[in-house]
Design a protein around this motif. Structure first.
Motif, mmCIF file in Angstrom:
data_model
loop_
_atom_site.group_PDB
_atom_site.id
_atom_site.type_symbol
_atom_site.label_atom_id
_atom_site.label_comp_id
_atom_site.label_asym_id
_atom_site.label_seq_id
_atom_site.Cartn_x
_atom_site.Cartn_y
_atom_site.Cartn_z
ATOM 1 N N ASP A 47 -10.319 5.824 -5.439
ATOM 2 C CA ASP A 47 -9.385 6.124 -6.530
ATOM 3 C C ASP A 47 -9.878 5.623 -7.881
ATOM 4 O OD1 ASP A 47 -7.600 7.348 -4.807
ATOM 5 O OD2 ASP A 47 -6.470 5.516 -4.421
ATOM 6 N N LYS A 80 0.832 -1.204 0.000
ATOM 7 C CA LYS A 80 0.000 0.000 0.000
ATOM 8 C C LYS A 80 0.869 1.258 0.000
ATOM 9 C CE LYS A 80 -3.964 -2.083 2.388
ATOM 10 N NZ LYS A 80 -4.806 -2.057 3.617
ATOM 11 N N ASP A 81 1.932 1.252 0.794
ATOM 12 C CA ASP A 81 2.831 2.409 0.827
ATOM 13 C C ASP A 81 3.478 2.634 -0.543
ATOM 14 O OD1 ASP A 81 2.212 2.714 3.491
ATOM 15 O OD2 ASP A 81 3.996 1.634 4.206
ATOM 16 N N GLU A 101 0.964 4.348 -2.782
ATOM 17 C CA GLU A 101 0.822 5.763 -2.448
ATOM 18 C C GLU A 101 2.032 6.557 -2.928
ATOM 19 O OE1 GLU A 101 -1.843 7.254 -1.244
ATOM 20 O OE2 GLU A 101 -2.872 5.326 -1.301
ATOM 21 N N THR A 102 3.211 5.976 -2.823
ATOM 22 C CA THR A 102 4.419 6.655 -3.305
ATOM 23 C C THR A 102 4.348 6.885 -4.808
ATOM 24 O OG1 THR A 102 5.729 5.630 -1.544
ATOM 25 C CG2 THR A 102 6.933 6.520 -3.430
ATOM 26 N N LYS A 139 1.615 7.177 -6.645
ATOM 27 C CA LYS A 139 0.625 8.222 -6.926
ATOM 28 C C LYS A 139 1.184 9.604 -6.605
ATOM 29 C CE LYS A 139 -2.788 6.489 -4.498
ATOM 30 N NZ LYS A 139 -4.136 6.369 -3.891
#
Length: 511
Positions: free
Chosen positions: A262, A221-222, A225-226, A228
């Motif tokens: 999203d 998940k991290d 997000e990075t 995006k």
């Protein structure tokens, strides 16, 4: 005797009262009917809503029961899944120890050797070595696609292994050398993420539960997000590279970390890279099935009719978007673009060839030969390819038949450049250059000079004197006008000179 009242005086007001009463009764009747209809309508609406609520309650009860049964099944099968996982860990441990004992750096010459090498990296959890080994074998993509899922079963933690392997380029490219950064490795990232899916599936209950630890899932998940957050650095959604988009979307699907908030971002990314073969399946996996009709419309408006056909077949909207009209519209638009006056003939031919190949492939893939026979398209493609081949074929060059004026030998090739003295320099190399000194005297009388011309001379548009008239620098040149004993020599245009000037060559090339 008193007067008797006229009966008409009593009848007139009584009749008017009767009419008023009749009108009032009619109005009341209509009002009552209207109210009755209104309440009947309300009653029907209430009954329908009540029935809908009962159906929803039944559906919720059924879904609740299914969820409880599923949770119970997961709980019951959890022990079995853990037991299977522990057995695999022991097997992988033993296999890793055996591989370390039998470690060999031999060449990979077949599929078995490729599998053994991949299993060796996986058994040792050498993600960096595994990544380097895979990225230099793009030509063996089919073999890698078949063997990597098998090899990943040898890893103690396959999801963690894959994330570490692709971390060099995803979510951000960490390569230092600029030459290395030009080499796109998105294909390798997608290959590993696709190969990881069957390895992560629960062996007992299937795809509904993925075997990934919470820490690895949070790390995934991290990473998402990075990626995006780095969109602005990549130039926004419109400018991000398609391999990066596909890697990101495949990452979401593989680890099951799709977020409903999203969805609009996913849609823009999918439409922007719709020409990739895997995009229709990724769009469905991302939960965009209900938005697919709008996405197909958008693709058609952008002129991507072939991509729209792939999407229609993936989601079953062939009846709403018939493929044959879309393909014909694509050919018309491509032909119109190719015939644009601002486009060169070469680019126009390439554009039409590309469109024909895409349509023919689409017809063959979806078995549309009966609705859209491809014979005429194939014939047109052959004509374009033949015209392209003929254009590339070199034209026949006539043999050089020019001869030297004095001895009849061959002339040098016509590649000499212009000098300041208007002399021509041969393209043949000369090891030594011999230049006559100014003190060189004239040749004896009666001796013909071996050099047709001892010095450069300009004759304008006339022919030079006959070669048998030898002269030296000390003697005056013969007059330009007058008759010659023999026919004048005709000099062709040489070295870019089209004015008929006689070429004068340095003596060194004829010594």
């Amino acid at each position: 005797m008193g007067s008797i009242p006229d009966p008409g005086d009593f009848a007139q007001p009584s009749f008017e009262d009767f009419q008023r009463q009749t009108s009032l009764m009619t109005s009341c009747t209509l009002l009552w009917k209207e109210l009755s209809d209104h309440f009947s309508s309300l009653e029907q609406d209430l009954l329908k809503k009540s029935e809908a609520l009962r159906e929803k309650i039944k559906t919720l009860d059924r879904q609740t029961k299914e969820s409880l049964d599923f949770l119970e099944k997961r709980e019951v099968t959890l022990d079995g899944t853990i037991e299977v996982a522990l057995e695999k860990v022991e097997e992988r441990k033993e296999a890793a120890l055996i591989a370390l004992e039998k470690h060999s750096d031999g060449e990979v010459d077949d599929d078995d050797g490729l599998l053994l090498k991949l299993q060796s990296f996986c058994g040792k959890m050498d993600s960096k070595g595994f990544w380097r080994f895979v990225t230099v074998r793009k030509k063996e993509l089919d073999a890698l696609r078949a063997q990597i899922p098998v090899a990943l079963n040898e890893c103690v933690d396959p999801p963690k292994f894959v994330l570490e392997a692709i971390s060099e380029v995803f979510p951000v490219d960490r390569r230092v050398e600029k030459s290395e950064r030009l080499n796109d490795l998105g294909w390798a990232c997608v290959l590993l993420l696709e190969s990881l899916i069957p390895v992560m599936v629960d062996p007992v209950i299937g795809k509904s539960r993925l075997l990934v630890t919470p820490s690895v899932k949070e790390r995934a998940k991290d990473i998402a997000e990075t990626w995006k957050a780095s969109l602005d650095q990549r130039g926004g959604i419109e400018n991000v590279k398609t391999p990066d988009v596909q890697t990101f979307l495949q990452h979401l699907v593989t680890f099951g970390i799709v977020r409903k908030e999203d969805v609009n971002l996913y849609r823009k990314l999918v439409v922007g890279s719709a020409w990739r073969k895997q995009m229709p399946k990724l769009a469905v996996s991302l939960g965009l099935g209900d938005k697919m009709a709008d996405m197909i419309e958008e693709l058609i408006q952008k002129g991507q009719h072939v991509d729209a056909v792939h999407f229609t077949y993936e989601v079953g909207l062939v009846d709403k978007f018939p493929p044959v009209p879309l393909l014909k519209a694509f050919l018309r638009d491509s032909k119109k673009a190719a015939d644009s006056p601002n486009r060169s003939a070469h680019l126009a031919g390439r554009k039409e060839q590309s469109a024909l190949r895409a349509v023919i492939k689409c017809i063959e893939e979806y078995k549309l030969e009966n609705e859209f026979p491809p014979q005429s398209l194939k014939k047109r493609l052959e004509q374009l390819e033949k015209a392209k081949t003929d254009k590339k074929r070199p034209a026949a060059v006539p043999a050089n038949k020019r001869t030297r004026a004095s001895t009849g030998g061959p002339m040098p090739p016509a590649k000499a450049g212009r000098l300041t003295t208007n002399a021509c320099v041969s393209s043949f190399p000369a090891p030594t250059t011999f230049i006559r000194s100014p003190s060189h005297g004239p040749y004896p009388s009666g001796v013909v000079s071996p050099y047709p011309y001892d010095r450069p001379a300009m004759y304008g548009s006339r022919s030079p004197p006959a070669p048998h008239y030898a002269y030296s620098p000390d003697t005056a040149s013969p007059p330009l006008a007058g008759s010659y004993p023999g026919a004048p020599i005709a000099y062709p245009a040489y070295g870019g000179y089209g004015n008929g000037m006689a070429p004068a060559y340095q003596q060194a090339y004829y010594r």
